[in-house]
Design a protein around this motif. Structure first.
Motif, PDB file in Angstrom:
ATOM      1  N   GLN A 549       0.818  -1.208   0.000  1.00 41.33           N
ATOM      2  CA  GLN A 549       0.000   0.000   0.000  1.00 41.33           C
ATOM      3  C   GLN A 549       0.854   1.261   0.000  1.00 41.33           C
ATOM      4  OE1 GLN A 549      -2.816  -0.281   3.178  1.00 41.33           O
ATOM      5  NE2 GLN A 549      -3.757  -2.130   2.399  1.00 41.33           N
ATOM      6  N   LYS A 550       2.034   1.205   0.606  1.00 37.53           N
ATOM      7  CA  LYS A 550       2.996   2.301   0.579  1.00 37.53           C
ATOM      8  C   LYS A 550       4.349   1.715   0.209  1.00 37.53           C
ATOM      9  CE  LYS A 550       0.684   5.917   2.469  1.00 37.53           C
ATOM     10  NZ  LYS A 550       0.655   7.318   1.995  1.00 37.53           N
ATOM     11  N   ILE A 551       5.186   2.527  -0.428  1.00 38.26           N
ATOM     12  CA  ILE A 551       6.511   2.021  -0.792  1.00 38.26           C
ATOM     13  C   ILE A 551       7.317   1.786   0.470  1.00 38.26           C
ATOM     14  CG2 ILE A 551       8.680   2.597  -1.931  1.00 38.26           C
ATOM     15  CD1 ILE A 551       7.105   3.997  -4.071  1.00 38.26           C
ATOM     16  N   ALA A 552       7.862   0.601   0.609  1.00 38.07           N
ATOM     17  CA  ALA A 552       8.678   0.244   1.758  1.00 38.07           C
ATOM     18  C   ALA A 552      10.126   0.668   1.512  1.00 38.07           C
ATOM     19  CB  ALA A 552       8.603  -1.267   1.986  1.00 38.07           C
ATOM     20  N   GLU A 553      10.950   0.552   2.545  1.00 41.26           N
ATOM     21  CA  GLU A 553      12.388   0.678   2.318  1.00 41.26           C
ATOM     22  C   GLU A 553      12.837  -0.558   1.546  1.00 41.26           C
ATOM     23  OE1 GLU A 553      15.204   2.452   5.150  1.00 41.26           O
ATOM     24  OE2 GLU A 553      15.990   0.414   5.369  1.00 41.26           O
ATOM     25  N   GLN A 554      13.591  -0.346   0.488  1.00 35.06           N
ATOM     26  CA  GLN A 554      14.049  -1.452  -0.343  1.00 35.06           C
ATOM     27  C   GLN A 554      15.541  -1.302  -0.597  1.00 35.06           C
ATOM     28  OE1 GLN A 554      10.800  -2.643  -3.405  1.00 35.06           O
ATOM     29  NE2 GLN A 554      10.587  -0.448  -3.154  1.00 35.06           N
ATOM     30  N   VAL A 555      16.265  -2.382  -0.337  1.00 35.72           N
ATOM     31  CA  VAL A 555      17.716  -2.372  -0.526  1.00 35.72           C
ATOM     32  C   VAL A 555      18.135  -3.659  -1.232  1.00 35.72           C
ATOM     33  CG1 VAL A 555      18.070  -0.975   1.550  1.00 35.72           C
ATOM     34  CG2 VAL A 555      18.243  -3.467   1.703  1.00 35.72           C
ATOM     35  N   ILE A 556      19.286  -3.582  -1.869  1.00 37.21           N
ATOM     36  CA  ILE A 556      19.933  -4.766  -2.443  1.00 37.21           C
ATOM     37  C   ILE A 556      21.304  -4.906  -1.793  1.00 37.21           C
ATOM     38  CG2 ILE A 556      20.941  -5.804  -4.510  1.00 37.21           C
ATOM     39  CD1 ILE A 556      18.103  -5.840  -4.975  1.00 37.21           C
ATOM     40  N   PHE A 557      21.575  -6.074  -1.242  1.00 35.66           N
ATOM     41  CA  PHE A 557      22.926  -6.356  -0.761  1.00 35.66           C
ATOM     42  C   PHE A 557      23.659  -7.124  -1.851  1.00 35.66           C
ATOM     43  CE2 PHE A 557      25.973  -9.237   1.373  1.00 35.66           C
ATOM     44  CZ  PHE A 557      26.858  -8.254   1.814  1.00 35.66           C
ATOM     45  N   ARG A 558      24.789  -6.558  -2.300  1.00 35.77           N
ATOM     46  CA  ARG A 558      25.583  -7.179  -3.364  1.00 35.77           C
ATOM     47  C   ARG A 558      26.880  -7.702  -2.752  1.00 35.77           C
ATOM     48  NH1 ARG A 558      22.531  -6.207  -7.632  1.00 35.77           N
ATOM     49  NH2 ARG A 558      21.477  -4.191  -7.874  1.00 35.77           N
ATOM     50  N   PRO A 559      26.961  -9.019  -2.551  1.00 32.50           N
ATOM     51  CA  PRO A 559      28.102  -9.581  -1.823  1.00 32.50           C
ATOM     52  C   PRO A 559      29.435  -9.389  -2.527  1.00 32.50           C
ATOM     53  CG  PRO A 559      26.720 -11.319  -2.756  1.00 32.50           C
ATOM     54  CD  PRO A 559      25.982 -10.050  -2.934  1.00 32.50           C
ATOM     55  N   ILE A 560      29.447  -9.371  -3.879  1.00 28.76           N
ATOM     56  CA  ILE A 560      30.719  -9.223  -4.592  1.00 28.76           C
ATOM     57  C   ILE A 560      31.362  -7.887  -4.249  1.00 28.76           C
ATOM     58  CG2 ILE A 560      31.733  -8.922  -6.886  1.00 28.76           C
ATOM     59  CD1 ILE A 560      29.930 -11.131  -7.878  1.00 28.76           C
ATOM     60  N   ALA A 561      30.544  -6.850  -4.166  1.00 31.00           N
ATOM     61  CA  ALA A 561      31.061  -5.522  -3.809  1.00 31.00           C
ATOM     62  C   ALA A 561      30.968  -5.267  -2.309  1.00 31.00           C
ATOM     63  CB  ALA A 561      30.279  -4.448  -4.566  1.00 31.00           C
ATOM     64  N   ASN A 562      30.362  -6.203  -1.567  1.00 32.30           N
ATOM     65  CA  ASN A 562      30.110  -6.019  -0.136  1.00 32.30           C
ATOM     66  C   ASN A 562      29.429  -4.681   0.112  1.00 32.30           C
ATOM     67  OD1 ASN A 562      30.072  -6.706   2.589  1.00 32.30           O
ATOM     68  ND2 ASN A 562      32.050  -5.686   2.975  1.00 32.30           N
ATOM     69  N   ALA A 563      28.424  -4.385  -0.726  1.00 36.61           N
ATOM     70  CA  ALA A 563      27.792  -3.072  -0.690  1.00 36.61           C
ATOM     71  C   ALA A 563      26.293  -3.199  -0.480  1.00 36.61           C
ATOM     72  CB  ALA A 563      28.073  -2.313  -1.984  1.00 36.61           C
TER      73      ALA A 563
END
Length: 643
Positions: A549-563
């Motif tokens: 219903q509302k945009i949540a916090e969204q993240v991507i963890f990229r292990p190759i870059a540890n980012a």
């Protein structure tokens, strides 16, 4: 067009079909990993060819085309989309993180609302008339000023003049006074009595439909004869229309994905009236078509294939198990008695993985759902319901009938012995605590059937009556309208679906959400994506994360870059938390605040990877919660793209 039919289950079907139809495989070109995602302009034929796909080379109407996206929020920037990499506008918009709206939100905001951020269309070369055109999905309610805007932007950035091709009567009317050159479908099909849009052979029952509305039910085994092209359809065996259509129509995308015949035949309603109700073999060829009544051997073969299909989609179950088993007593194989949600959590507990906790609980097996139906005569009522022609063929009637059935189930008594055992165990294991009654069925581990969100779970049940009512609500949710429709389209036997109920300690989480052990928005083969973990989070309980219903916090963890790549910050202006008297309450909060620290993101990603290995490396869709720094895992299911 057919607004009545869409309204019956728009939230379920439109989001599902607009975003996750299998795209046709008959394309003229294939993308390499080095291909650009998009171009800001098309300056030559070779530029266009580098992005475009062509279908269908088996029809006289081969159609080279490429998608375009105009971002009105970013100074009307145009993206000519690499259509070999991104088969739908949503795929490109999500995959490049321009926006992370999904499902019904994306559909409503960018196809139906006038004040949309994105203008989404296609540039194509119409081979029969040798003209370039821009066009929109036939159900798009794009206003006239945005049609003109798209026309101007494309003609400023394309190497040759491009006309506008309306794909519905509404789009024709909206563009009539804009003073721009147009190419109408009637010009393209002028003089044609027959146009194959998808060449295929189908066996099915002819169903002549003068007009679709809420009271017309469409079967998967039917060859439809329609007076006009609909905006949306469930899976069928064939499509015949008496008005010409573009190969780029959404219906034709569906037909290609289902590998069924789809043709325009002049005066089809009159020509096929004589076949209405007949089982026929319909062969749509490149130059002509044939129709003949199916013989007994063909029908026998069809029934044999159908039986095999239903066998695949018949859920497994064991009604001999009567033990209220703790999660720590269950393994993945327990699915046949306790359902997928419960059994999967048991498997995770058994693995004794560090870094997180599975809240304790016990599960009421399928046996007691079946007992509840039998003792209250609901088994007979359900049998009569499923054999009621009006229930089967009238969606509006079916929706109302299911509401009534669930209300009766809610009021029916629970077996006294089960009630006493359940309450006694809840008092012993969770004294003074709120518990969740979670749905756990045997229809969640079937091939390509996700089942997410179609059944009901009840939060923070504190009193005896709340718990008993919550269990009955979960049982009754087998007959949610959306659940029935989803199973019907997947070919699942309704009478073989059983509901177990997981009684689990409630976690009044400070933050919660879902995580997926891949990047669901970007399938780019770039190595940086390898092993990515997508996480969606909100403060408080996680119900609204799933509902979107509302945009949540969204993240991507990229292990190759540890980012940790932040895609969106939470727009939630409220959170859900436990109410002291039971159930949940909503509390207002300030928006645009960080929900997860990088440390918590990395801990969640580590937990996701460990859980993925428990299930032999299969991508997982995981529900999690965090309270006082502790990570809790409350569900893990196979991830199904688009599901």
């Amino acid at each position: 067009m057919h607004r009545q039919y869409l309204s019956a289950s728009r939230a379920f079907f439109v989001a599902l079909l607009i975003t996750s139809v299998i795209y046709p495989t008959a394309v003229a070109y294939y993308a390499s990993p080095e291909s650009p995602r998009s171009l800001p302009a098309i300056r030559s034929q070779s530029d266009f060819d580098s992005l475009a796909v062509v279908y269908d080379p088996n029809t006289p109407y081969a159609l080279p085309h490429a998608l375009f996206v105009i971002d009105r929020q970013n100074k009307n920037r145009i993206y000519y989309v690499n259509t070999k990499l991104y088969k739908f506008h949503k795929d490109f918009v999500n995959g490049t993180y321009l926006s992370l709206e999904r499902g019904e939100d994306f559909f409503q905001n960018n196809y139906l609302k006038p004040n949309r951020r994105f203008i989404l269309g296609t540039v194509a070369f119409q081979t029969p008339v040798r003209k370039w055109t821009l066009e929109f999905w036939e159900g798009d309610l794009i206003p006239p000023d945005q049609i003109k805007l798209a026309y101007d932007i494309i003609n400023q950035s394309f190497f040759t003049p491009v006309a506008y091709k309306p794909n519905s009567s509404r789009q024709e009317e909206a563009s009539a006074n804009l003073g721009i050159p147009r190419v109408l479908q009637t010009e393209i099909t002028k003089g044609q009595d027959y146009q194959p849009l998808n060449v295929a052979k189908g066996l099915g029952r002819i169903h002549v439909i003068p007009k679709l509305d809420d009271h017309v039910e469409i079967g998967f085994n039917e060859i439809l004869v329609l007076d006009e092209v609909p905006i949306q359809l469930p899976p069928v065996a064939g499509i015949i229309t008496s008005k010409p259509s573009t190969p780029l129509s959404h219906i034709n995308l569906l037909a290609k994905g289902w590998n069924i015949p789809n043709v325009y035949i002049k005066n089809a309603q009159e020509l096929f009236k004589q076949y209405n109700g007949w089982w026929v073999e319909f062969d749509a060829r490149r130059d002509n078509y044939s129709i003949k009544r199916a013989d007994n051997s063909q029908l026998d073969e069809y029934q044999k294939r159908l039986k095999q299909r239903l066998d695949v989609m018949t859920p497994r179950f064991d009604l001999s198990v009567t033990k209220l088993a703790g999660l720590n007593e269950q393994r993945a194989s327990s699915v046949i008695a306790y359902g997928a949600k419960s059994a999967n959590l048991g498997e995770v507990i058994h693995a004794k993985l560090p870094g997180f906790t599975v809240p304790p609980g016990f599960t009421i097996p399928f046996y007691f759902y079946d007992q509840f139906l039998r003792e209250n005569k609901f088994d007979d009522a359900i049998y009569a319901m499923l054999n009621d022609p009006k229930f089967v063929h009238d969606p509006a009637y079916r929706r109302a009938y299911l509401v009534g059935l669930r209300e009766k189930m809610q009021k029916a008594p629970m077996n006294a012995q089960l009630r006493a055992e359940t309450l006694g165990r809840a008092h012993s294991e969770f004294p003074g605590k709120g518990v969740f009654a979670r749905s756990s069925t045997n229809s969640e581990d079937l091939p390509n059937f996700n089942g997410a969100g179609i059944y009901t779970s009840m939060p923070n049940l504190k009193t005896d009556e709340q718990l008993i009512d919550g269990i009955k609500s979960v049982w009754a949710s087998v007959w949610n309208f959306e659940a029935y429709e989803a199973r019907e389209r997947a070919g699942i036997d309704h009478t073989k679906v059983y509901m177990a109920v997981l009684i689990q300690e409630g976690i009044n989480s400070e933050s919660s959400g879902v995580m997926i052990t891949t990047d669901p928005f970007n399938r780019d083969p770039n190595p940086i994506n390898k092993g990515s973990i997508y996480i969606s989070a909100k403060r408080g309980l996680g119900m609204k994360v799933v509902e979107g219903q509302k945009i949540a916090e969204q993240v991507i963890f990229r292990p190759i870059a540890n980012a940790v790549q932040v895609l969106t910050r939470s727009e939630e202006d409220s959170l859900l938390t436990f109410d002291d008297s039971g159930g949940i309450k909503e509390i207002p909060i300030g928006a645009d605040r960080m929900v997860l620290t990088d440390d918590v993101v990395r801990r969640l990603a580590e937990a996701a990877n460990r859980i993925k290995q428990v299930f032999r490396g299969k991508e997982q869709d995981i529900e999690w919660a965090v309270m006082r720094g502790q990570i809790y895992i409350v569900q893990s299911r196979p991830f199904i793209a688009g599901g």
